[in-house]
Design a protein around this motif. Sequence first.
Motif, PDB file in Angstrom:
ATOM      1  N   SER A 133       0.787  -1.228   0.000  1.00 28.81           N
ATOM      2  CA  SER A 133       0.000   0.000   0.000  1.00 28.81           C
ATOM      3  C   SER A 133       0.825   1.287   0.000  1.00 28.81           C
ATOM      4  CB  SER A 133      -0.932   0.005   1.220  1.00 28.81           C
ATOM      5  OG  SER A 133      -1.841   1.062   1.182  1.00 28.81           O
ATOM      6  N   PHE A 134       1.970   1.264   0.657  1.00 25.62           N
ATOM      7  CA  PHE A 134       2.719   2.513   0.874  1.00 25.62           C
ATOM      8  C   PHE A 134       3.989   2.576   0.036  1.00 25.62           C
ATOM      9  CE2 PHE A 134       6.021   4.966   2.990  1.00 25.62           C
ATOM     10  CZ  PHE A 134       5.372   6.147   3.293  1.00 25.62           C
ATOM     11  N   PRO A 135       4.160   3.650  -0.739  1.00 20.90           N
ATOM     12  CA  PRO A 135       3.232   4.743  -1.019  1.00 20.90           C
ATOM     13  C   PRO A 135       2.351   4.416  -2.220  1.00 20.90           C
ATOM     14  CG  PRO A 135       5.357   5.247  -1.984  1.00 20.90           C
ATOM     15  CD  PRO A 135       5.501   3.897  -1.308  1.00 20.90           C
ATOM     16  N   SER A 136       1.450   5.313  -2.557  1.00 20.64           N
ATOM     17  CA  SER A 136       0.559   5.106  -3.698  1.00 20.64           C
ATOM     18  C   SER A 136       1.300   5.333  -5.010  1.00 20.64           C
ATOM     19  CB  SER A 136      -0.636   6.063  -3.605  1.00 20.64           C
ATOM     20  OG  SER A 136      -1.314   6.138  -4.838  1.00 20.64           O
ATOM     21  N   GLY A 137       1.381   4.298  -5.824  1.00 25.61           N
ATOM     22  CA  GLY A 137       2.057   4.421  -7.117  1.00 25.61           C
ATOM     23  C   GLY A 137       1.311   5.316  -8.080  1.00 25.61           C
ATOM     24  N   HIS A 138      -0.025   5.255  -8.064  1.00 26.05           N
ATOM     25  CA  HIS A 138      -0.820   6.135  -8.925  1.00 26.05           C
ATOM     26  C   HIS A 138      -0.549   7.600  -8.585  1.00 26.05           C
ATOM     27  CE1 HIS A 138      -3.013   2.503  -9.966  1.00 26.05           C
ATOM     28  NE2 HIS A 138      -3.793   3.184 -10.797  1.00 26.05           N
ATOM     29  N   SER A 139      -0.476   7.886  -7.279  1.00 35.15           N
ATOM     30  CA  SER A 139      -0.246   9.267  -6.850  1.00 35.15           C
ATOM     31  C   SER A 139       1.147   9.746  -7.243  1.00 35.15           C
ATOM     32  CB  SER A 139      -0.430   9.389  -5.334  1.00 35.15           C
ATOM     33  OG  SER A 139      -1.716   8.985  -4.952  1.00 35.15           O
ATOM     34  N   SER A 140       2.146   8.903  -7.024  1.00 32.54           N
ATOM     35  CA  SER A 140       3.522   9.323  -7.306  1.00 32.54           C
ATOM     36  C   SER A 140       3.738   9.543  -8.801  1.00 32.54           C
ATOM     37  CB  SER A 140       4.530   8.302  -6.755  1.00 32.54           C
ATOM     38  OG  SER A 140       4.411   7.064  -7.421  1.00 32.54           O
ATOM     39  N   SER A 141       3.274   8.625  -9.632  1.00 25.40           N
ATOM     40  CA  SER A 141       3.528   8.766 -11.066  1.00 25.40           C
ATOM     41  C   SER A 141       2.716   9.908 -11.681  1.00 25.40           C
ATOM     42  CB  SER A 141       3.237   7.454 -11.800  1.00 25.40           C
ATOM     43  OG  SER A 141       1.894   7.074 -11.655  1.00 25.40           O
ATOM     44  N   SER A 142       1.468  10.082 -11.242  1.00 27.36           N
ATOM     45  CA  SER A 142       0.661  11.174 -11.805  1.00 27.36           C
ATOM     46  C   SER A 142       1.207  12.535 -11.400  1.00 27.36           C
ATOM     47  CB  SER A 142      -0.804  11.038 -11.380  1.00 27.36           C
ATOM     48  OG  SER A 142      -0.961  11.104  -9.986  1.00 27.36           O
ATOM     49  N   PHE A 143       1.666  12.667 -10.163  1.00 26.94           N
ATOM     50  CA  PHE A 143       2.232  13.950  -9.734  1.00 26.94           C
ATOM     51  C   PHE A 143       3.609  14.188 -10.348  1.00 26.94           C
ATOM     52  CE2 PHE A 143      -1.226  14.397  -6.836  1.00 26.94           C
ATOM     53  CZ  PHE A 143      -1.294  15.757  -6.571  1.00 26.94           C
ATOM     54  N   ALA A 144       4.350  13.130 -10.630  1.00 30.71           N
ATOM     55  CA  ALA A 144       5.621  13.300 -11.333  1.00 30.71           C
ATOM     56  C   ALA A 144       5.369  13.836 -12.738  1.00 30.71           C
ATOM     57  CB  ALA A 144       6.372  11.967 -11.404  1.00 30.71           C
ATOM     58  N   THR A 145       4.398  13.259 -13.433  1.00 33.09           N
ATOM     59  CA  THR A 145       4.057  13.713 -14.781  1.00 33.09           C
ATOM     60  C   THR A 145       3.550  15.148 -14.756  1.00 33.09           C
ATOM     61  OG1 THR A 145       3.496  11.467 -15.499  1.00 33.09           O
ATOM     62  CG2 THR A 145       2.579  13.277 -16.781  1.00 33.09           C
ATOM     63  N   ALA A 146       2.646  15.446 -13.831  1.00 30.16           N
ATOM     64  CA  ALA A 146       2.073  16.794 -13.750  1.00 30.16           C
ATOM     65  C   ALA A 146       3.135  17.839 -13.413  1.00 30.16           C
ATOM     66  CB  ALA A 146       0.956  16.822 -12.712  1.00 30.16           C
ATOM     67  N   THR A 147       4.016  17.510 -12.482  1.00 33.35           N
ATOM     68  CA  THR A 147       5.055  18.465 -12.071  1.00 33.35           C
ATOM     69  C   THR A 147       6.056  18.708 -13.186  1.00 33.35           C
ATOM     70  OG1 THR A 147       4.835  17.765  -9.763  1.00 33.35           O
ATOM     71  CG2 THR A 147       6.854  18.942 -10.360  1.00 33.35           C
ATOM     72  N   ALA A 148       6.482  17.642 -13.853  1.00 40.49           N
ATOM     73  CA  ALA A 148       7.440  17.798 -14.948  1.00 40.49           C
ATOM     74  C   ALA A 148       6.825  18.583 -16.104  1.00 40.49           C
ATOM     75  CB  ALA A 148       7.903  16.425 -15.427  1.00 40.49           C
ATOM     76  N   LEU A 149       5.579  18.268 -16.441  1.00 34.58           N
ATOM     77  CA  LEU A 149       4.914  18.986 -17.528  1.00 34.58           C
ATOM     78  C   LEU A 149       4.742  20.459 -17.175  1.00 34.58           C
ATOM     79  CD1 LEU A 149       3.478  18.796 -20.286  1.00 34.58           C
ATOM     80  CD2 LEU A 149       1.355  18.340 -19.036  1.00 34.58           C
ATOM     81  N   SER A 150       4.390  20.747 -15.928  1.00 35.31           N
ATOM     82  CA  SER A 150       4.203  22.131 -15.491  1.00 35.31           C
ATOM     83  C   SER A 150       5.528  22.893 -15.468  1.00 35.31           C
ATOM     84  CB  SER A 150       3.565  22.154 -14.098  1.00 35.31           C
ATOM     85  OG  SER A 150       2.291  21.560 -14.121  1.00 35.31           O
ATOM     86  N   ALA A 151       6.615  22.189 -15.132  1.00 37.86           N
ATOM     87  CA  ALA A 151       7.930  22.833 -15.139  1.00 37.86           C
ATOM     88  C   ALA A 151       8.381  23.120 -16.565  1.00 37.86           C
ATOM     89  CB  ALA A 151       8.948  21.946 -14.434  1.00 37.86           C
ATOM     90  N   ALA A 152       8.046  22.218 -17.479  1.00 37.84           N
ATOM     91  CA  ALA A 152       8.445  22.399 -18.874  1.00 37.84           C
ATOM     92  C   ALA A 152       7.631  23.497 -19.553  1.00 37.84           C
ATOM     93  CB  ALA A 152       8.301  21.086 -19.639  1.00 37.84           C
TER      94      ALA A 152
END
Length: 203
Positions: A133-152
């Motif tokens: 359960s720990f940590p949430s893979g869906h949460s980590s990968s989606s926020f990684a994508t969102a953060t990288a896209l927002s930085a770019a």
Amino acid sequence: MRGYLRFRFLVIALPSQLLLCLHINTTFAQLRTPPFDDAILINLQEHRTPAQTGFFLFMSNHLEYGNIGVPAGLLVGGIIGNNKEMRQNALYVASSTAISAGLTQLIKVLVKRPRPFIQNINITPVYRPGNYSFPSGHSSSSFATATALSAAYPKWYVIVPAYLWAGSTAYSRMYLGVHYPTDVATGAGLGAASALPMLFLKK
């Protein structure tokens, strides 16, 4: 010189991030599940509706639309338009998401936190996934994508949809009863942090 500095940043940042994850792992491995973790999930399950369940199942089951679709779209657009910046940013987003996925799996194996419905029989999931359960893979990968896209592409019309998608995906894991809030919060933080070591790839 510039390339050397970028390489040094990568060499320093990645081990630092790994050490942080291992510290988080050790801390959570020694703690009991906080009462609010159970309480939030039970409250969510008591207020489920068919429409909401269908929506959050869709968000949870189609994670790859964002994680794969975003860098793939940038790459295709960069190739068709002969745009080196888009191709480079495709690599940046994909690398950030890959790092978050690798770190997430490492922590899962080290912590071995059972799923909420295994620890508490009062929690009824919409479906019963395996793994830890720990940590949430869906949460980590989606926020990684969102953060990288927002930085770019630091424009509001990129940032807002990106984080709405990531936030909805992360929330879906709690709504469906398959992750604790602390799983989701840690996953989101880990994902956002995973975009930092690869900043040197961004154009």
